[in-house]
Design a protein around this motif. Structure first.
Motif, PDB file in Angstrom:
ATOM      1  N   GLN A  88      38.133  33.181  50.435  1.00 58.55           N
ATOM      2  CA  GLN A  88      37.598  31.929  49.909  1.00 58.55           C
ATOM      3  C   GLN A  88      38.492  31.361  48.793  1.00 58.55           C
ATOM      4  N   PRO A  89      38.478  30.048  48.606  1.00 59.16           N
ATOM      5  CA  PRO A  89      39.331  29.391  47.600  1.00 59.16           C
ATOM      6  C   PRO A  89      38.746  29.524  46.190  1.00 59.16           C
ATOM      7  N   VAL A  90      38.705  30.747  45.683  1.00 60.98           N
ATOM      8  CA  VAL A  90      38.051  31.015  44.402  1.00 60.98           C
ATOM      9  C   VAL A  90      38.739  30.273  43.268  1.00 60.98           C
ATOM     10  N   ARG A  91      40.068  30.278  43.239  1.00 60.28           N
ATOM     11  CA  ARG A  91      40.767  29.629  42.126  1.00 60.28           C
ATOM     12  C   ARG A  91      40.462  28.133  42.081  1.00 60.28           C
ATOM     13  N   GLU A  92      40.497  27.462  43.240  1.00 54.82           N
ATOM     14  CA  GLU A  92      40.228  26.022  43.257  1.00 54.82           C
ATOM     15  C   GLU A  92      38.814  25.721  42.779  1.00 54.82           C
ATOM     16  N   VAL A  93      37.859  26.524  43.228  1.00 57.86           N
ATOM     17  CA  VAL A  93      36.467  26.315  42.814  1.00 57.86           C
ATOM     18  C   VAL A  93      36.295  26.647  41.332  1.00 57.86           C
TER      19      VAL A  93
ATOM     20  N   GLY B 282      42.015  47.274  47.495  1.00 60.95           N
ATOM     21  CA  GLY B 282      42.468  48.280  48.441  1.00 60.95           C
ATOM     22  C   GLY B 282      42.995  47.690  49.729  1.00 60.95           C
ATOM     23  N   LYS B 283      42.910  46.376  49.881  1.00 61.01           N
ATOM     24  CA  LYS B 283      43.423  45.707  51.081  1.00 61.01           C
ATOM     25  C   LYS B 283      44.486  44.664  50.737  1.00 61.01           C
ATOM     26  N   LEU B 284      44.291  43.986  49.610  1.00 58.31           N
ATOM     27  CA  LEU B 284      45.251  43.008  49.113  1.00 58.31           C
ATOM     28  C   LEU B 284      45.386  43.178  47.607  1.00 58.31           C
ATOM     29  N   SER B 285      46.507  42.739  47.059  1.00 59.54           N
ATOM     30  CA  SER B 285      46.662  42.716  45.611  1.00 59.54           C
ATOM     31  C   SER B 285      45.819  41.588  45.032  1.00 59.54           C
ATOM     32  N   VAL B 286      45.163  41.855  43.908  1.00 56.65           N
ATOM     33  CA  VAL B 286      44.297  40.871  43.264  1.00 56.65           C
ATOM     34  C   VAL B 286      44.783  40.659  41.834  1.00 56.65           C
ATOM     35  N   ASP B 287      44.901  39.403  41.446  1.00 55.92           N
ATOM     36  CA  ASP B 287      45.302  39.063  40.081  1.00 55.92           C
ATOM     37  C   ASP B 287      44.189  38.231  39.453  1.00 55.92           C
ATOM     38  N   THR B 288      43.468  38.848  38.531  1.00 59.31           N
ATOM     39  CA  THR B 288      42.323  38.187  37.918  1.00 59.31           C
ATOM     40  C   THR B 288      42.713  36.906  37.192  1.00 59.31           C
ATOM     41  N   THR B 289      43.883  36.904  36.577  1.00 60.23           N
ATOM     42  CA  THR B 289      44.303  35.716  35.824  1.00 60.23           C
ATOM     43  C   THR B 289      44.482  34.520  36.741  1.00 60.23           C
ATOM     44  N   ARG B 290      44.835  34.777  37.992  1.00 57.48           N
ATOM     45  CA  ARG B 290      44.985  33.667  38.947  1.00 57.48           C
ATOM     46  C   ARG B 290      43.638  33.224  39.513  1.00 57.48           C
ATOM     47  N   LEU B 291      42.707  34.161  39.657  1.00 57.41           N
ATOM     48  CA  LEU B 291      41.385  33.797  40.178  1.00 57.41           C
ATOM     49  C   LEU B 291      40.609  32.931  39.189  1.00 57.41           C
ATOM     50  N   ARG B 292      40.719  33.253  37.915  1.00 55.92           N
ATOM     51  CA  ARG B 292      40.033  32.540  36.838  1.00 55.92           C
ATOM     52  C   ARG B 292      38.508  32.642  36.931  1.00 55.92           C
TER      53      ARG B 292
END
Length: 354
Positions: A139-144, A164-174
């Motif tokens: 889902q487009p979490v950053r845009e939302v 465990g499936k993809l790298s996640v960067d919290t700073t980009r998700l916001r």
């Protein structure tokens, strides 16, 4: 984990040298989870799993004393959310909070423009998962999140399916809060965490001796926290390699089914961004028959139409009919899934359909 059941069994805050060692190990585990999430360790609060993390994020924000003098307000929840998100939000309707569902597009993705049109002056929270466990859609979490923050609205993200499936960067998700589940990346069951953005105030939803930044009372489940930290450390190092392997195996599985069956199966949400290990496939026959014929193969299917279970809700959200839902199965690949196992699965499904 074993030494923390047997040798190092003291609680981390006791006045004892061994207890201090346990406390240090617990903080190392917290740092490992923070490394996986991409945040500071003080922003991680251990919970009993993703369900508690979702509850704490939603109830902890919407019942915060900082909002007690405000009107009950309005909450937006995507149609694809886990029951722990939807039920937590619905539980507040008795207090006057209006809960509105965000429809998803036929490809299984929420449209940020639709969210923008649904935001109101009294909207207090938007709940949007990072990846759907049935369709695999991201889902487009950053845009939302950007839309929400422009209007002073908080965003909670259930990201349990992605670690465990993809790298996640919290700073980009916001996102303001993020739910994490240990067993989704091979940690022990019954342990999870919530990321709480620095400066954000949540209220506890259980009461007692204050621990975990004052948000969760009671003695810590030290062995499980240690295990989750170890799993997070491994997942952080292997995310890129694992993602590439999942993509290869998923393509192999789908290609094998397409070449083995006269009526080609349909991969749902094929054109949407997806986590690489999860496939929702509409087969040419009812999956109840396939399950009976391929008993050695483990896959998920819709089990309940009323009340609808998670798979039924996700498939109905993208417009699938009852007949189509009855032909749909969800297959997940794991870290240890091999090419040989994928080929065997293709053979079992093809034989079952025949």
């Amino acid at each position: 984990m074993q030494p923390y059941w047997m040798t190092h069994f003291l609680l981390p805050d006791q006045e004892h040298a061994h207890a201090q060692a346990v406390g240090e190990a617990l903080e190392q585990a917290r740092e490992s989870v923070a490394g996986l999430v991409g945040c500071e360790s003080f922003e991680i609060v251990f919970t009993s799993g993703g369900t508690e993390a979702n509850n704490l994020a939603i109830l902890g924000l919407l019942t915060s004393p900082a909002h007690r003098n405000e009107s009950p307000g309005h909450v937006l929840v995507s149609q694809l959310e886990h029951d722990s998100v939807t039920a937590a939000a619905r539980s507040l309707e008795a207090a006057g909070i209006e809960v509105e569902m965000i429809p998803c597009e036929p490809e299984g993705v929420i449209d940020p423009d639709r969210v923008k049109s649904m935001l109101r002056d009294d909207t207090r929270l938007v709940c949007l998962q990072l990846a759907n466990p049935v369709l695999g859609t991201i889902q487009p979490v950053r845009e939302v999140a950007d839309l929400c923050h422009n209007q002073g609205v908080r965003l909670h993200c259930d990201a349990t399916q992605v670690f465990g499936k993809l790298s996640v960067d919290t700073t980009r998700l916001r996102a303001d809060t993020i739910a994490i589940s240990g067993h989704k990346f091979y940690g022990p069951k019954g342990i999870g965490a919530i990321y709480v953005r620095r400066g954000l105030h949540l209220s506890p939803i259980a009461y007692g001796e204050p621990r975990e930044m004052g948000l969760r009372p009671g003695a810590e489940n030290v062995p499980a926290c240690i295990g989750m930290g170890a799993a997070a450390n491994l997942a952080s190092r292997c995310a890129g390699e694992v993602s590439d392997n999942f993509s290869e195996l998923s393509a192999r599985l789908l290609k094998g089914l397409q070449s083995s069956l006269s009526n080609e199966p349909i991969l749902l949400a094929e054109d949407a961004p997806r986590i690489p290990n999860t496939l929702a496939i509409e087969m040419p026959r009812e999956v109840s028959r396939i399950r009976r014929a391929a008993r050695q193969l483990v896959f998920a299917t819709a089990q309940s139409t009323e009340p609808p279970d998670e798979i039924t809700r996700a498939l109905k959200a993208i417009g699938r009919t009852d007949a189509q839902i009855g032909r749909t199965l969800r297959i997940s690949l794991g870290w240890t899934t091999s090419r040989d196992q994928v080929d065997r699965a293709v053979g079992m499904l093809a034989e079952a359909c025949g």
